[in-house]
Design an enzyme around this catalytic site. Sequence first.
Site, mmCIF file in Angstrom:
data_model
loop_
_atom_site.group_PDB
_atom_site.id
_atom_site.type_symbol
_atom_site.label_atom_id
_atom_site.label_comp_id
_atom_site.label_asym_id
_atom_site.label_seq_id
_atom_site.Cartn_x
_atom_site.Cartn_y
_atom_site.Cartn_z
ATOM 1 C CG HIS A 97 -29.937 -15.902 81.979
ATOM 2 N ND1 HIS A 97 -29.382 -15.099 83.347
ATOM 3 C CD2 HIS A 97 -29.959 -16.153 81.159
ATOM 4 C CE1 HIS A 97 -28.879 -13.836 82.763
ATOM 5 N NE2 HIS A 97 -29.010 -14.487 81.164
ATOM 6 C CG HIS A 134 -27.336 -6.267 79.462
ATOM 7 N ND1 HIS A 134 -28.052 -7.617 79.496
ATOM 8 C CD2 HIS A 134 -28.558 -5.836 78.734
ATOM 9 C CE1 HIS A 134 -29.719 -7.441 77.886
ATOM 10 N NE2 HIS A 134 -29.645 -6.066 78.104
ATOM 11 C CE LYS A 185 -24.094 -9.912 81.493
ATOM 12 N NZ LYS A 185 -25.353 -10.699 81.423
ATOM 13 C CG HIS A 190 -24.625 -15.121 77.996
ATOM 14 N ND1 HIS A 190 -24.898 -13.788 78.194
ATOM 15 C CD2 HIS A 190 -26.044 -15.232 78.546
ATOM 16 C CE1 HIS A 190 -25.714 -12.812 78.487
ATOM 17 N NE2 HIS A 190 -26.846 -13.644 79.105
#
Length: 340
Positions: free
Chosen positions: A18, A138, A99, A16
């Site tokens: 970014h 999320h 996602k 996970h």
Amino acid sequence: MKDKNSFIINSALDMHLHLRDDDMLKLVAPKTSNTFAGALIMPNLLPPITTKEALLAYKKRIQEACKNDEFEPHVTIFFQVDYSYEFLKEIKDEIIAVKLYPFGVTTNSETGVSSMDVEVLRPTLESMEKLGIPLCVHGETKGFMMDREKEFLPIYESLAINFPDLKIMMEHISSKESIDLLKKYDNLYATITVHHLMLTLDDVVGGMLNPHAFCKPIVKKPEDRKALLQLALSAHPKVMFGSDSAPHQKNTKECHHGAAGVFTSPIALQVLTQLFEEHGKLDNLNAFISLNAQRIYNLNPIKKEIRLIKKDFIVPEVYSYKSEQVVPLFAGQKLVWSIS
């Protein structure tokens, strides 16, 4: 006899991550690619990645930013309720997962799903289930900050029941209630971050405000941290490492409306090695940081051996590239393991 002053991590995977885009991508991507064999990359750019063309273009930009390292970016696409079976079949070999962001719960989720009704989600999820494409979620509502993850658990349960053959990843779990649900359904899995293993809410707001420890889901109570720690240290087969390393410009963290996100990519391996050693569980670290993810996602990662040595490492105060400046977690602090 084992060498107590060194430890080898094999094919580390961050499930996970970014990386943002443009100069921020060029700054932060190598901080992962120089030590990790691969990572699952989040699609919440502006605009979010929802087409094959955008997906492939972003992957190419990531590969260019990481060109000096052996590293595989596993890209994802932003969930939409109207993806057709034909579209998902076409991109299946290009993505590792889809996602799902509920509307407005975190950074760049303004185009997220506005209704979590299982019947609204069913068309896309049924196609994913048939094609064997995992779902990453999320899992938060827009309720009271400390209860958002707990309030989302009935939605996870509904998804698990209605789509039993769909692999569902409970991203960055932060509460003991999430752990209880994780263990209840065979098709639920979870990622755990560095910061949720290391911090409680006291570290964010217990004294002076620490904006660089502010994230979503928020770190919680000591008993939640303890439960997460026990799960990770045992390398439970349903959990894996996912940093949720989320860089923001220094001036957007240290301001009156600070962004949520913790930057941990450059220190993740050092912190985890220190943490697992302190609890006498170093033998479980490779399972937590690689082997479990390989099994859950059916991955065959690049062979990449990283040696850590017992040598003090002072975390830099800031990482910079051109106009981008990002402050890492534990900036200026000493860690007892370094990357050789």
